[in-house]
Design a protein around this motif. Structure first.
Motif, PDB file in Angstrom:
ATOM      1  N   ALA A 368      -2.670  10.013 -82.839  1.00  0.00           N
ATOM      2  CA  ALA A 368      -0.964  10.209 -82.771  1.00  0.00           C
ATOM      3  C   ALA A 368      -0.348   9.344 -83.740  1.00  0.00           C
ATOM      4  O   ALA A 368       0.834   9.756 -84.139  1.00  0.00           O
ATOM      5  CB  ALA A 368      -0.819   9.917 -81.263  1.00  0.00           C
ATOM      6  N   HIS A 369      -0.980   7.944 -83.991  1.00  0.00           N
ATOM      7  CA  HIS A 369      -0.083   7.158 -84.861  1.00  0.00           C
ATOM      8  C   HIS A 369      -0.416   7.706 -86.228  1.00  0.00           C
ATOM      9  O   HIS A 369       0.241   7.372 -87.185  1.00  0.00           O
ATOM     10  CB  HIS A 369      -0.413   5.500 -84.515  1.00  0.00           C
ATOM     11  CG  HIS A 369       0.127   5.157 -83.042  1.00  0.00           C
ATOM     12  ND1 HIS A 369       1.450   4.846 -83.367  1.00  0.00           N
ATOM     13  CD2 HIS A 369      -0.500   4.948 -82.095  1.00  0.00           C
ATOM     14  CE1 HIS A 369       1.811   4.638 -81.932  1.00  0.00           C
ATOM     15  NE2 HIS A 369       0.516   4.401 -81.157  1.00  0.00           N
ATOM     16  N   PRO A 372       1.031  11.566 -87.059  1.00  0.00           N
ATOM     17  CA  PRO A 372       2.106  12.117 -86.348  1.00  0.00           C
ATOM     18  C   PRO A 372       2.539  13.692 -86.535  1.00  0.00           C
ATOM     19  O   PRO A 372       3.273  14.138 -85.433  1.00  0.00           O
ATOM     20  CB  PRO A 372       3.352  11.263 -86.230  1.00  0.00           C
ATOM     21  CG  PRO A 372       2.942  10.582 -87.784  1.00  0.00           C
ATOM     22  CD  PRO A 372       1.450  10.502 -87.765  1.00  0.00           C
ATOM     23  N   GLN A 374       0.826  16.027 -87.242  1.00  0.00           N
ATOM     24  CA  GLN A 374      -0.115  16.937 -86.733  1.00  0.00           C
ATOM     25  C   GLN A 374      -0.667  16.683 -85.535  1.00  0.00           C
ATOM     26  O   GLN A 374      -1.774  16.223 -85.186  1.00  0.00           O
ATOM     27  CB  GLN A 374      -1.436  16.812 -87.983  1.00  0.00           C
ATOM     28  CG  GLN A 374      -1.034  16.815 -89.217  1.00  0.00           C
ATOM     29  CD  GLN A 374      -2.239  17.062 -90.367  1.00  0.00           C
ATOM     30  OE1 GLN A 374      -3.357  18.064 -89.967  1.00  0.00           O
ATOM     31  NE2 GLN A 374      -2.556  16.160 -91.014  1.00  0.00           N
ATOM     32  N   PRO A 375       0.242  17.011 -84.536  1.00  0.00           N
ATOM     33  CA  PRO A 375      -0.082  16.403 -83.128  1.00  0.00           C
ATOM     34  C   PRO A 375      -1.219  17.274 -82.384  1.00  0.00           C
ATOM     35  O   PRO A 375      -1.666  16.747 -81.223  1.00  0.00           O
ATOM     36  CB  PRO A 375       1.376  16.997 -82.348  1.00  0.00           C
ATOM     37  CG  PRO A 375       2.095  17.969 -83.272  1.00  0.00           C
ATOM     38  CD  PRO A 375       1.751  17.702 -84.710  1.00  0.00           C
ATOM     39  N   ARG A 376      -1.578  18.615 -82.956  1.00  0.00           N
ATOM     40  CA  ARG A 376      -2.526  19.089 -82.409  1.00  0.00           C
ATOM     41  C   ARG A 376      -3.777  19.010 -82.937  1.00  0.00           C
ATOM     42  O   ARG A 376      -4.961  19.370 -82.448  1.00  0.00           O
ATOM     43  CB  ARG A 376      -2.335  20.782 -82.534  1.00  0.00           C
ATOM     44  CG  ARG A 376      -1.223  21.369 -81.862  1.00  0.00           C
ATOM     45  CD  ARG A 376      -1.037  22.911 -81.931  1.00  0.00           C
ATOM     46  NE  ARG A 376       0.201  23.123 -81.431  1.00  0.00           N
ATOM     47  CZ  ARG A 376       0.663  24.444 -81.370  1.00  0.00           C
ATOM     48  NH1 ARG A 376      -0.149  25.243 -82.276  1.00  0.00           N
ATOM     49  NH2 ARG A 376       1.860  24.865 -80.907  1.00  0.00           N
TER      50      ARG A 376
END
Length: 382
Positions: A368-369, A372, A374-376
Motif C-alpha cells: 500500500a505504501h 499506492p 495500484q491498490p489491487r
C-alpha cells in the motif's frame, strides 16, 4: 556491464576540487538488513539471460543465439538455461542464494525507454503520474523511519526521489582537467602528509567514475567492492540504487550481452564477497524497464519488447535456487502483439513481496505504501 558513473570516495575533504560526493544520508535505521536495487537501463533481454531452452518454440525463434548458451547452468527443472557469463550468479543459484522471476513486466505496456523506466521506478500506472519513487517510500517504512538511502548516480534516480533524504554522487559538469594539470597537482601534494593520501584516494575514485563498463569486468568488480564498503559498516547505507546502461541491443547482441553480463556477474561477486557475513542480511534485486522481442532482427539484435526477467540475490534468500514463471510460451499465438514475451507476473508484486519478506513487514501494508496507485496489486514471493 555497469555504466559509467561516479562513486563515493574516502577523500570527501577534496570534494570541492574533484567534485566528489556530497553525502547527506537519511537518518539511520535500526536494522542490519540491506537492500540494493540494480536497474538495467535499455531493456535487457531476459530471453538471452535466462533462456527457456525447454520451450519447443525457443529453438526456432532463437537458433542464432543457441551456441552462446553452451556451458550455461540448467535451472528450473532444466527448462531454463542461465547464460554462461553469469558464472558466479549460477553458483549462487546452486547455493540457493539466487532466484529468478521470468515473464515479468511493470504496469507499462508501450516501448519507450524513458517512460518505461519512469513507471518502473515511480510505481505508477502511467509515465510521470507519480512524483516520488518506491525506494524513497520504502525508506519511510523501515523501522523507526530512519533509513539510510544512497544513489550511485549523477542525479537522484526517480526510484529514490521523495521526502526521505538520500545521498548521491553528482559528477562535475565542468570539463575534465588535463593530465598535465593532474600530474602537477599530484606533485604539489606529494610531500604533504595530510593532503597526499586524500588526493590519491580522490584520484582512485575519479578513475572508477571514468569507465566502469570496461576493463574486462574489473571495473565492475571495483564498484561492487566499493558498494560493499558503503553498505557494510554499522553506520553505512541500508538502501542503495545502482544504474547500469548499455542493454539496448538492437544489433550485434550476442557479444554485447556477453560483456554486459560478465560485468554484472563481477559486480555481484564483489558485492557478496565484500559484504562477508553481511551478505546474509542483504537483498539484491536486478530489473529492467521491459524485455525485448522474441524474434531476432536482421542485424543480429532484438527490438523493444514487453516481458522480461528479474533476478533476486542474497545470502538468506527465501526460495533461493528456483525459477518463478507462469510461462506463457513462445509460439506465435502465445506472443503479445505477435512479437513479445507475454508478461504474466507484475514486477511491482515481486519487488513488494521480496522486500516485505526481507524487512519483515506485512506485505499488504508495504504494498500500500510502495504502490499506492495500484491498490489491487498483491505481493508475490512474500
Amino acid at each position: 556491464m555497469l555504466d559509467r558513473r561516479g562513486f563515493i570516495g574516502a577523500a570527501s575533504g577534496m570534494a570541492a576540487t574533484l567534485s566528489l560526493p556530497r553525502i547527506a544520508y537519511a537518518a539511520r535505521a535500526p536494522t542490519d538488513r540491506r537492500f540494493v536495487f540494480l536497474i538495467q537501463r535499455g531493456a535487457a533481454d531476459g530471453l538471452h539471460i535466462l533462456a527457456p531452452t525447454g520451450d519447443p518454440a525457443f529453438a526456432a525463434q532463437r537458433s542464432a543465439f543457441a551456441d552462446k548458451l553452451e556451458g550455461g547452468r540448467a535451472l528450473g527443472s532444466s527448462f531454463f538455461t542461465l547464460h554462461p557469463a553469469l558464472a558466479r550468479i549460477g553458483q549462487m543459484a546452486e547455493q540457493k542464494q539466487a532466484r529468478f522471476v521470468h515473464a515479468t513486466a511493470s504496469a507499462y505496456r508501450d516501448r519507450s525507454h524513458f517512460d518505461g523506466q519512469n513507471v518502473l521506478e515511480s510505481g505508477g500506472l502511467r509515465p510521470y503520474a507519480e512524483k516520488t519513487g518506491w525506494m524513497n517510500r520504502l525508506l519511510t517504512q523501515l523501522p523507526g523511519a530512519r533509513g539510510r538511502g544512497l544513489a550511485i548516480a549523477p542525479a537522484i534516480p526517480m526510484a529514490l526521489r521523495g521526502p526521505a533524504q538520500v545521498a548521491t554522487y553528482a559528477p562535475s559538469a565542468l570539463q575534465d582537467a588535463s593530465d598535465d594539470l593532474m600530474t602537477r597537482v599530484s606533485a604539489l601534494y606529494a610531500d604533504d602528509p595530510q593532503l597526499a593520501p586524500l588526493w590519491q584516494s580522490a584520484l582512485a575514485t575519479q578513475k572508477l567514475a571514468g569507465d566502469i563498463a570496461g576493463d574486462n569486468g574489473r571495473n565492475a568488480a571495483a564498484i561492487g567492492a566499493l558498494a560493499a564498503r558503503l553498505l557494510g559498516p554499522r553506520e553505512g547505507a541500508r538502501v542503495m540504487m545502482i544504474e547500469s546502461n548499455g542493454w539496448d541491443t538492437h544489433s550485434g547482441q550476442a557479444p554485447r550481452m556477453a560483456g554486459q553480463l560478465k560485468g554484472v556477474d563481477a559486480f555481484v561477486a564483489a558485492l557478496a564477497d565484500g559484504l562477508g557475513l553481511a551478505w546474509q542480511e542483504t537483498l539484491l534485486i536486478v530489473a529492467t524497464e521491459f524485455g525485448r522481442t522474441v524474434a531476432i532482427n536482421g542485424t543480429g539484435g532484438t527490438d523493444h519488447g514487453t516481458g522480461g526477467l528479474m533476478m533476486l540475490m542474497g545470502g538468506a534468500l527465501p526460495g533461493g535456487g528456483q525459477v518463478d514463471a507462469e510461462w506463457p510460451g513462445l509460439t506465435p499465438a502465445a506472443l503479445l502483439d505477435g512479437r513479445d514475451l507475454r508478461p504474466t507476473i507484475a514486477s511491482e508484486a515481486v519487488i513488494g513481496g521480496a522486500l516485505a519478506a526481507h524487512f519483515d513487514i506485512d506485505p499488504a501494508q508495504l504494498m500500500a505504501h510502495l504502490y499506492p496507485a495500484q491498490p489491487r496489486l498483491k505481493a508475490r514471493l512474500a
